[in-house]
Motif scaffolding. Sequence first.
Motif, PDB file in Angstrom:
ATOM      1  N   LEU A 201       0.831  -1.204   0.000  1.00  0.00           N
ATOM      2  CA  LEU A 201       0.000   0.000   0.000  1.00  0.00           C
ATOM      3  C   LEU A 201       0.865   1.253   0.000  1.00  0.00           C
ATOM      4  O   LEU A 201       1.870   1.331   0.709  1.00  0.00           O
ATOM      5  CB  LEU A 201      -0.923   0.020   1.222  1.00  0.00           C
ATOM      6  N   ASP A 202       0.468   2.224  -0.781  1.00  0.00           N
ATOM      7  CA  ASP A 202       1.143   3.520  -0.811  1.00  0.00           C
ATOM      8  C   ASP A 202       0.270   4.516  -0.061  1.00  0.00           C
ATOM      9  O   ASP A 202      -0.786   4.916  -0.540  1.00  0.00           O
ATOM     10  CB  ASP A 202       1.353   3.967  -2.256  1.00  0.00           C
ATOM     11  N   LEU A 203       0.705   4.906   1.131  1.00  0.00           N
ATOM     12  CA  LEU A 203      -0.087   5.808   1.968  1.00  0.00           C
ATOM     13  C   LEU A 203       0.450   7.237   1.956  1.00  0.00           C
ATOM     14  O   LEU A 203       0.110   8.030   2.837  1.00  0.00           O
ATOM     15  CB  LEU A 203      -0.132   5.281   3.414  1.00  0.00           C
ATOM     16  N   ASN A 204       1.254   7.569   0.987  1.00  0.00           N
ATOM     17  CA  ASN A 204       1.732   8.944   0.869  1.00  0.00           C
ATOM     18  C   ASN A 204       0.544   9.885   0.691  1.00  0.00           C
ATOM     19  O   ASN A 204      -0.370   9.611  -0.091  1.00  0.00           O
ATOM     20  CB  ASN A 204       2.677   9.070  -0.324  1.00  0.00           C
ATOM     21  N   GLY A 205       0.540  10.979   1.449  1.00  0.00           N
ATOM     22  CA  GLY A 205      -0.550  11.934   1.390  1.00  0.00           C
ATOM     23  C   GLY A 205      -1.673  11.639   2.367  1.00  0.00           C
ATOM     24  O   GLY A 205      -2.618  12.421   2.477  1.00  0.00           O
TER      25      GLY A 205
ATOM     26  N   LEU B 184       2.270   2.133   9.555  1.00  0.00           N
ATOM     27  CA  LEU B 184       1.604   3.081   8.658  1.00  0.00           C
ATOM     28  C   LEU B 184       2.577   4.157   8.176  1.00  0.00           C
ATOM     29  O   LEU B 184       2.529   4.576   7.012  1.00  0.00           O
ATOM     30  CB  LEU B 184       0.401   3.715   9.348  1.00  0.00           C
ATOM     31  N   ALA B 185       3.458   4.600   9.064  1.00  0.00           N
ATOM     32  CA  ALA B 185       4.463   5.588   8.653  1.00  0.00           C
ATOM     33  C   ALA B 185       5.424   4.994   7.633  1.00  0.00           C
ATOM     34  O   ALA B 185       5.859   5.673   6.699  1.00  0.00           O
ATOM     35  CB  ALA B 185       5.225   6.093   9.870  1.00  0.00           C
ATOM     36  N   SER B 186       5.752   3.716   7.783  1.00  0.00           N
ATOM     37  CA  SER B 186       6.656   3.064   6.833  1.00  0.00           C
ATOM     38  C   SER B 186       6.029   2.931   5.449  1.00  0.00           C
ATOM     39  O   SER B 186       6.733   2.790   4.450  1.00  0.00           O
ATOM     40  CB  SER B 186       7.057   1.676   7.343  1.00  0.00           C
ATOM     41  N   ARG B 187       4.687   2.995   5.390  1.00  0.00           N
ATOM     42  CA  ARG B 187       3.985   2.938   4.105  1.00  0.00           C
ATOM     43  C   ARG B 187       3.777   4.325   3.506  1.00  0.00           C
ATOM     44  O   ARG B 187       3.154   4.480   2.460  1.00  0.00           O
ATOM     45  CB  ARG B 187       2.625   2.271   4.260  1.00  0.00           C
ATOM     46  N   GLY B 188       4.271   5.362   4.201  1.00  0.00           N
ATOM     47  CA  GLY B 188       4.204   6.709   3.655  1.00  0.00           C
ATOM     48  C   GLY B 188       3.239   7.648   4.335  1.00  0.00           C
ATOM     49  O   GLY B 188       3.188   8.843   4.006  1.00  0.00           O
ATOM     50  N   ALA B 189       2.443   7.143   5.283  1.00  0.00           N
ATOM     51  CA  ALA B 189       1.472   7.999   5.963  1.00  0.00           C
ATOM     52  C   ALA B 189       2.160   8.987   6.898  1.00  0.00           C
ATOM     53  O   ALA B 189       3.213   8.696   7.470  1.00  0.00           O
ATOM     54  CB  ALA B 189       0.480   7.150   6.751  1.00  0.00           C
TER      55      ALA B 189
ATOM     56  N   GLY C 100       9.936   7.663   8.868  1.00  0.00           N
ATOM     57  CA  GLY C 100       8.719   8.212   8.286  1.00  0.00           C
ATOM     58  C   GLY C 100       8.344   9.541   8.914  1.00  0.00           C
ATOM     59  O   GLY C 100       8.988  10.021   9.843  1.00  0.00           O
ATOM     60  N   LYS C 101       7.282  10.127   8.404  1.00  0.00           N
ATOM     61  CA  LYS C 101       6.830  11.437   8.868  1.00  0.00           C
ATOM     62  C   LYS C 101       5.879  11.288  10.041  1.00  0.00           C
ATOM     63  O   LYS C 101       4.824  10.662   9.925  1.00  0.00           O
ATOM     64  CB  LYS C 101       6.136  12.190   7.731  1.00  0.00           C
ATOM     65  N   THR C 102       6.252  11.866  11.177  1.00  0.00           N
ATOM     66  CA  THR C 102       5.424  11.797  12.373  1.00  0.00           C
ATOM     67  C   THR C 102       5.370  13.159  13.062  1.00  0.00           C
ATOM     68  O   THR C 102       6.276  13.973  12.912  1.00  0.00           O
ATOM     69  CB  THR C 102       5.955  10.766  13.382  1.00  0.00           C
TER      70      THR C 102
ATOM     71  N   LEU D 174      -8.202  -1.888   9.089  1.00  0.00           N
ATOM     72  CA  LEU D 174      -9.333  -0.959   9.010  1.00  0.00           C
ATOM     73  C   LEU D 174      -8.893   0.441   8.623  1.00  0.00           C
ATOM     74  O   LEU D 174      -9.644   1.178   7.984  1.00  0.00           O
ATOM     75  CB  LEU D 174     -10.065  -0.916  10.347  1.00  0.00           C
ATOM     76  N   ALA D 175      -7.676   0.803   8.972  1.00  0.00           N
ATOM     77  CA  ALA D 175      -7.183   2.144   8.672  1.00  0.00           C
ATOM     78  C   ALA D 175      -6.758   2.323   7.226  1.00  0.00           C
ATOM     79  O   ALA D 175      -6.924   3.401   6.656  1.00  0.00           O
ATOM     80  CB  ALA D 175      -6.003   2.470   9.588  1.00  0.00           C
ATOM     81  N   ALA D 176      -6.236   1.241   6.608  1.00  0.00           N
ATOM     82  CA  ALA D 176      -5.556   1.448   5.339  1.00  0.00           C
ATOM     83  C   ALA D 176      -5.951   0.522   4.197  1.00  0.00           C
ATOM     84  O   ALA D 176      -5.822   0.899   3.033  1.00  0.00           O
ATOM     85  CB  ALA D 176      -4.042   1.309   5.568  1.00  0.00           C
ATOM     86  N   HIS D 177      -6.405  -0.681   4.480  1.00  0.00           N
ATOM     87  CA  HIS D 177      -6.664  -1.627   3.390  1.00  0.00           C
ATOM     88  C   HIS D 177      -7.916  -1.217   2.614  1.00  0.00           C
ATOM     89  O   HIS D 177      -8.900  -0.759   3.200  1.00  0.00           O
ATOM     90  CB  HIS D 177      -6.839  -3.042   3.946  1.00  0.00           C
TER      91      HIS D 177
END
Length: 338
Positions: free
Chosen positions: A63-67, A87-92, A113-115, A294-297
């Motif tokens: 999954l690409d969660l950037n943005g 989730l941060a490792s996926r770009g969130a 990642g961005k936190t 539930l958050a990302a898939h």
Amino acid sequence: MSKSFSPGFNRRLFIQSAVAAAVFPTAWAYGSPCRGPQPNPPGDLPRGPFGIESTAEQVTAGLDLNGINVVITGCNSGLGYETMRVLASRGAHVIGTARTAEKAEKACASIAGKTTPVVLELGSYESIHACTDSINALNIPLDVLMCNAGIMALPEMKLVNGLEAQFAVNHLGHFLFTNNLMPAVSKAKNARIVILSSCAHFLAPETGIEFDNLDGSKSYAPWAAYGQSKLANGLFAAELSRRLDGTGITANSLHPGVIKTNLGRHLAPREDDKKDEDIYDKTTPQGAATQAYLAAHPAPANISGQYFADSNPALASEHMYNEELAAQLWDVSEKLTS
């Protein structure tokens, strides 16, 4: 968007729960019926490819969660930390809350990642307002709001804002926190609200929520109080889902599994010879899977008002499907947090 449904009461599971809770309340929390695969609900809700052994990394693989902007309460340890890390490792971009600035900053700084670290004490309305004001001031859409933090089975009755502590922190704290952040959540397209409940909601009092005993003055039992707070989490998600129908925002609750985390810090030391693998059914990476799912898939993107376990819809107690109880809890919660 999938609607809530009432599957009828699972009497076998309830009787099993009641007997186990009455005789071995502590063992119940670590054992049957919470331990192991959870019963499936009736109906045609779609099931995914994941199960009890899946990890947060596996359910978010590819999954690409950037943005994507995510808020997670209780990011400094256990399931909250693992979910933030994955989730941060996926770009969130993950906004992680903890009870102190030191804990929040240390947790956020320790992962890639961005936190953004934020202070949140769920037992303090002042802290909740300050935290949500600072998050709203970021002026960004919140794609995921995850209510993860909590306390469990306090051995002695404790009051927070004049109410039993577990109900006050686990439910009311997140109720106010979530409602304060709805402006930012509403800015996101198809936002998701994920609320951690527990299979321990089966331990709630017979009436479900004891509205005449929210301060614990009439009686107090640690596991019943915890169960009530977890039932309240599930009812909150269900009622929130009904109120958000048609907005594109989903709200679901979940049972993560039986995991050895800091949540159990108030439990008395065990005096048996059982090994951890005999008691806990999941590792922390496995325990974080359902909330990460539930958050990302994409699979549960249009499912709302449901209770999940093992990254799939699961059967909750009869109380969890009681719309009148959920509406009453909402009204009472509004008054208590106003």
